[in-house]
Design a protein around this motif. Structure first.
Motif, PDB file in Angstrom:
ATOM      1  N   LEU A 173       3.230  23.451  94.472  1.00  0.00           N
ATOM      2  CA  LEU A 173       2.736  23.534  93.096  1.00  0.00           C
ATOM      3  C   LEU A 173       2.762  22.167  92.412  1.00  0.00           C
ATOM      4  CD1 LEU A 173       4.386  26.886  91.942  1.00  0.00           C
ATOM      5  CD2 LEU A 173       2.039  26.493  92.707  1.00  0.00           C
ATOM      6  N   ALA A 174       3.820  21.400  92.662  1.00  0.00           N
ATOM      7  CA  ALA A 174       3.875  20.055  92.091  1.00  0.00           C
ATOM      8  C   ALA A 174       2.760  19.175  92.660  1.00  0.00           C
ATOM      9  CB  ALA A 174       5.236  19.423  92.374  1.00  0.00           C
ATOM     10  N   GLY A 175       2.498  19.293  93.958  1.00  0.00           N
ATOM     11  CA  GLY A 175       1.418  18.518  94.567  1.00  0.00           C
ATOM     12  C   GLY A 175       0.056  18.879  94.019  1.00  0.00           C
ATOM     13  N   ILE A 176      -0.145  20.165  93.701  1.00  0.00           N
ATOM     14  CA  ILE A 176      -1.417  20.591  93.113  1.00  0.00           C
ATOM     15  C   ILE A 176      -1.649  19.903  91.771  1.00  0.00           C
ATOM     16  CG2 ILE A 176      -2.552  22.572  92.032  1.00  0.00           C
ATOM     17  CD1 ILE A 176      -1.470  24.294  94.292  1.00  0.00           C
ATOM     18  N   LEU A 177      -0.605  19.831  90.957  1.00  0.00           N
ATOM     19  CA  LEU A 177      -0.755  19.181  89.650  1.00  0.00           C
ATOM     20  C   LEU A 177      -0.986  17.684  89.793  1.00  0.00           C
ATOM     21  CD1 LEU A 177       1.971  20.982  87.504  1.00  0.00           C
ATOM     22  CD2 LEU A 177      -0.488  21.405  87.576  1.00  0.00           C
ATOM     23  N   ILE A 178      -0.313  17.060  90.757  1.00  0.00           N
ATOM     24  CA  ILE A 178      -0.472  15.612  90.939  1.00  0.00           C
ATOM     25  C   ILE A 178      -1.843  15.286  91.509  1.00  0.00           C
ATOM     26  CG2 ILE A 178       0.421  13.581  92.145  1.00  0.00           C
ATOM     27  CD1 ILE A 178       3.173  14.922  92.094  1.00  0.00           C
ATOM     28  N   GLY A 179      -2.269  16.037  92.508  1.00  0.00           N
ATOM     29  CA  GLY A 179      -3.550  15.742  93.141  1.00  0.00           C
ATOM     30  C   GLY A 179      -4.754  16.216  92.362  1.00  0.00           C
ATOM     31  N   GLY A 180      -4.562  17.140  91.436  1.00  0.00           N
ATOM     32  CA  GLY A 180      -5.695  17.694  90.712  1.00  0.00           C
ATOM     33  C   GLY A 180      -6.034  17.008  89.412  1.00  0.00           C
ATOM     34  N   ARG A 181      -5.572  15.788  89.222  1.00  0.00           N
ATOM     35  CA  ARG A 181      -5.776  15.099  87.948  1.00  0.00           C
ATOM     36  C   ARG A 181      -6.039  13.624  88.198  1.00  0.00           C
ATOM     37  NH1 ARG A 181      -6.500  17.947  83.346  1.00  0.00           N
ATOM     38  NH2 ARG A 181      -5.361  19.501  84.541  1.00  0.00           N
ATOM     39  N   HIS A 182      -6.882  13.012  87.375  1.00  0.00           N
ATOM     40  CA  HIS A 182      -7.085  11.556  87.412  1.00  0.00           C
ATOM     41  C   HIS A 182      -5.950  10.893  86.633  1.00  0.00           C
ATOM     42  CE1 HIS A 182     -11.163  11.540  89.174  1.00  0.00           C
ATOM     43  NE2 HIS A 182     -11.338  12.663  88.499  1.00  0.00           N
ATOM     44  N   TRP A 183      -5.346   9.845  87.207  1.00  0.00           N
ATOM     45  CA  TRP A 183      -4.182   9.208  86.598  1.00  0.00           C
ATOM     46  C   TRP A 183      -4.454   7.790  86.125  1.00  0.00           C
ATOM     47  CZ3 TRP A 183      -0.679  12.587  85.404  1.00  0.00           C
ATOM     48  CH2 TRP A 183      -0.547  13.741  86.178  1.00  0.00           C
ATOM     49  N   ILE A 184      -5.558   7.215  86.496  1.00  0.00           N
ATOM     50  CA  ILE A 184      -5.895   5.859  86.053  1.00  0.00           C
ATOM     51  C   ILE A 184      -7.378   5.805  85.727  1.00  0.00           C
ATOM     52  CG2 ILE A 184      -4.063   4.697  87.357  1.00  0.00           C
ATOM     53  CD1 ILE A 184      -6.104   4.054  89.515  1.00  0.00           C
ATOM     54  N   GLY A 185      -7.755   4.739  85.053  1.00  0.00           N
ATOM     55  CA  GLY A 185      -9.156   4.509  84.776  1.00  0.00           C
ATOM     56  C   GLY A 185      -9.676   5.279  83.572  1.00  0.00           C
ATOM     57  N   PRO A 186     -10.983   5.253  83.381  1.00  0.00           N
ATOM     58  CA  PRO A 186     -11.579   5.906  82.207  1.00  0.00           C
ATOM     59  C   PRO A 186     -11.475   7.428  82.243  1.00  0.00           C
ATOM     60  CG  PRO A 186     -13.278   5.115  83.714  1.00  0.00           C
ATOM     61  CD  PRO A 186     -11.987   4.554  84.212  1.00  0.00           C
ATOM     62  N   LYS A 187     -11.199   7.999  83.423  1.00  0.00           N
ATOM     63  CA  LYS A 187     -11.065   9.460  83.540  1.00  0.00           C
ATOM     64  C   LYS A 187      -9.608   9.914  83.456  1.00  0.00           C
ATOM     65  CE  LYS A 187     -15.238  10.281  86.260  1.00  0.00           C
ATOM     66  NZ  LYS A 187     -15.783  10.907  87.490  1.00  0.00           N
ATOM     67  N   LEU A 188      -8.744   9.124  82.865  1.00  0.00           N
ATOM     68  CA  LEU A 188      -7.329   9.469  82.764  1.00  0.00           C
ATOM     69  C   LEU A 188      -7.151  10.865  82.168  1.00  0.00           C
ATOM     70  CD1 LEU A 188      -4.282   8.698  82.788  1.00  0.00           C
ATOM     71  CD2 LEU A 188      -4.622   7.840  80.465  1.00  0.00           C
ATOM     72  N   GLY A 189      -6.427  11.714  82.898  1.00  0.00           N
ATOM     73  CA  GLY A 189      -6.156  13.063  82.428  1.00  0.00           C
ATOM     74  C   GLY A 189      -7.230  14.074  82.740  1.00  0.00           C
ATOM     75  N   ALA A 190      -8.390  13.633  83.201  1.00  0.00           N
ATOM     76  CA  ALA A 190      -9.473  14.565  83.517  1.00  0.00           C
ATOM     77  C   ALA A 190      -9.163  15.306  84.811  1.00  0.00           C
ATOM     78  CB  ALA A 190     -10.799  13.812  83.643  1.00  0.00           C
ATOM     79  N   PRO A 191      -9.537  16.579  84.920  1.00  0.00           N
ATOM     80  CA  PRO A 191      -9.240  17.350  86.131  1.00  0.00           C
ATOM     81  C   PRO A 191     -10.172  16.995  87.273  1.00  0.00           C
ATOM     82  CG  PRO A 191     -10.434  18.699  84.575  1.00  0.00           C
ATOM     83  CD  PRO A 191     -10.165  17.397  83.876  1.00  0.00           C
ATOM     84  N   ARG A 192      -9.660  17.171  88.478  1.00  0.00           N
ATOM     85  CA  ARG A 192     -10.458  17.025  89.690  1.00  0.00           C
ATOM     86  C   ARG A 192     -10.922  18.402  90.160  1.00  0.00           C
ATOM     87  NH1 ARG A 192      -9.914  11.973  92.156  1.00  0.00           N
ATOM     88  NH2 ARG A 192      -8.169  10.713  91.402  1.00  0.00           N
ATOM     89  N   PRO A 193     -11.834  18.446  91.147  1.00  0.00           N
ATOM     90  CA  PRO A 193     -12.197  19.740  91.745  1.00  0.00           C
ATOM     91  C   PRO A 193     -10.975  20.347  92.405  1.00  0.00           C
ATOM     92  CG  PRO A 193     -13.782  18.013  92.292  1.00  0.00           C
ATOM     93  CD  PRO A 193     -12.608  17.332  91.664  1.00  0.00           C
ATOM     94  N   PRO A 194     -10.922  21.598  92.823  1.00  0.00           N
ATOM     95  CA  PRO A 194     -12.100  22.428  93.094  1.00  0.00           C
ATOM     96  C   PRO A 194     -12.551  23.302  91.947  1.00  0.00           C
ATOM     97  CG  PRO A 194     -10.169  23.501  93.982  1.00  0.00           C
ATOM     98  CD  PRO A 194      -9.715  22.188  93.411  1.00  0.00           C
ATOM     99  N   PHE A 195     -11.800  23.408  90.854  1.00  0.00           N
ATOM    100  CA  PHE A 195     -12.153  24.354  89.813  1.00  0.00           C
ATOM    101  C   PHE A 195     -12.833  23.685  88.630  1.00  0.00           C
ATOM    102  CE2 PHE A 195      -8.327  26.290  91.805  1.00  0.00           C
ATOM    103  CZ  PHE A 195      -9.024  27.266  92.480  1.00  0.00           C
ATOM    104  N   VAL A 196     -13.408  22.517  88.844  1.00  0.00           N
ATOM    105  CA  VAL A 196     -14.126  21.834  87.776  1.00  0.00           C
ATOM    106  C   VAL A 196     -15.606  22.065  87.986  1.00  0.00           C
ATOM    107  CG1 VAL A 196     -14.634  19.655  86.667  1.00  0.00           C
ATOM    108  CG2 VAL A 196     -12.356  20.100  87.544  1.00  0.00           C
ATOM    109  N   ILE A 197     -16.209  22.826  87.129  1.00  0.00           N
ATOM    110  CA  ILE A 197     -17.633  23.112  87.223  1.00  0.00           C
ATOM    111  C   ILE A 197     -18.355  22.305  86.161  1.00  0.00           C
ATOM    112  CG2 ILE A 197     -19.401  24.905  87.096  1.00  0.00           C
ATOM    113  CD1 ILE A 197     -17.282  26.911  87.887  1.00  0.00           C
TER     114      ILE A 197
END
Length: 266
Positions: free
Chosen positions: A221-245
């Protein structure tokens, strides 16, 4: 309207009083010893509904930890690693904190379910902005999951193998959301998480390391939160796929003028 507001307050307030009263009766003379676990559960639930709910993904992941934390504390109680029972007070605290945090207590909407207002700004490419607030919420949740996973390992299975399971599970969850496979495969892998949890429960019981399944779940569960988010750059905090439509901007349709019926000449 006033009657409905007071009815909601009275109902949920009475429910909290009944739950706490039953807990105090069952706890008996050990209420002061169990109070810390009840308080932690209440704060945990309140923060989850009032703060973590700003991030949909973090809120869903932390909801999964409701039963996970309960099962973990049951294992700790069975192993008799603490001086007082921890699972029941924590569960009662979570119920109380969930009721308080999940409902509105003042204003015109008093008694109604609390809903977090989410302001999502759509980019030109159809994705949504994140921001430092969502990044901070997800990072804090991931740290809490890893801390709880490490704490229960120290109590139940303080071995290098159990720590390796926690680290491997975190990497697996991170890779699943950082480099998401096709939709069908990743959904199947998500469904496999509880299956592996149950299987590791049997393995951990056979080798005397009952903390291994919990380490797997907390790490994933911790890995899902870490891998599912942008942490640097202009997309900071934005979600990654798979549930981003990708969203679509609604275009206003021009109304066609309605044709006026023509009067036939007599």
């Amino acid at each position: 309207m006033k009657n409905d507001v007071w009815a909601g307050r009275i109902f949920y307030g009475t429910l909290i009083a009944v739950v706490l009263g039953v807990f105090a009766w069952l706890a008996g003379g050990r209420i002061l010893q169990t109070l810390p676990f009840l308080s932690v559960g209440a704060v945990y639930a309140f923060v989850m509904y009032r703060v973590v709910s700003q991030s949909v993904r973090a809120f869903v992941v932390m909801q999964w930890t409701l039963l996970l934390n309960y099962f973990t504390l049951i294992s700790i109680d069975v192993a008799d690693r603490l001086a007082v029972p921890a699972s029941a007070p924590w569960f009662v605290g979570f119920l109380v904190g969930g009721i308080v945090g999940g409902h509105v207590w003042s204003g015109r909407a008093a008694g109604a379910e609390f809903r977090q207002s989410r302001k999502r700004v759509l980019r030109d490419d159809g994705t949504y902005h994140g921001g430092w607030r969502l990044a901070l919420i997800n990072a804090a949740c991931a740290l809490v999951l890893l801390a709880v996973g490490a704490w229960q390992l120290l109590l139940l299975s303080p071995t290098a193998g159990s720590a390796a399971v926690l680290a491997a599970a975190m990497l697996a969850g991170w890779a699943l959301f950082r480099f998401p496979p096709p939709l069908g495969i990743r959904n199947g892998l998500l469904l496999a998480i509880p299956v592996v949890y149950i299987a590791m429960g049997f393995v951990g019981g056979a080798v005397g390391q009952i903390g291994i399944p919990h380490a797997w779940a907390f790490g994933t569960l911790a890995g899902i939160l870490i891998g599912g988010r942008h942490w640097i750059g202009p997309k900071l905090g934005a979600p990654r796929p798979p549930f981003v439509i990708p969203g679509q901007r609604r275009r206003r349709r021009k109304r066609r003028p309605t044709a006026k019926p023509q009067l036939s000449a007599k």
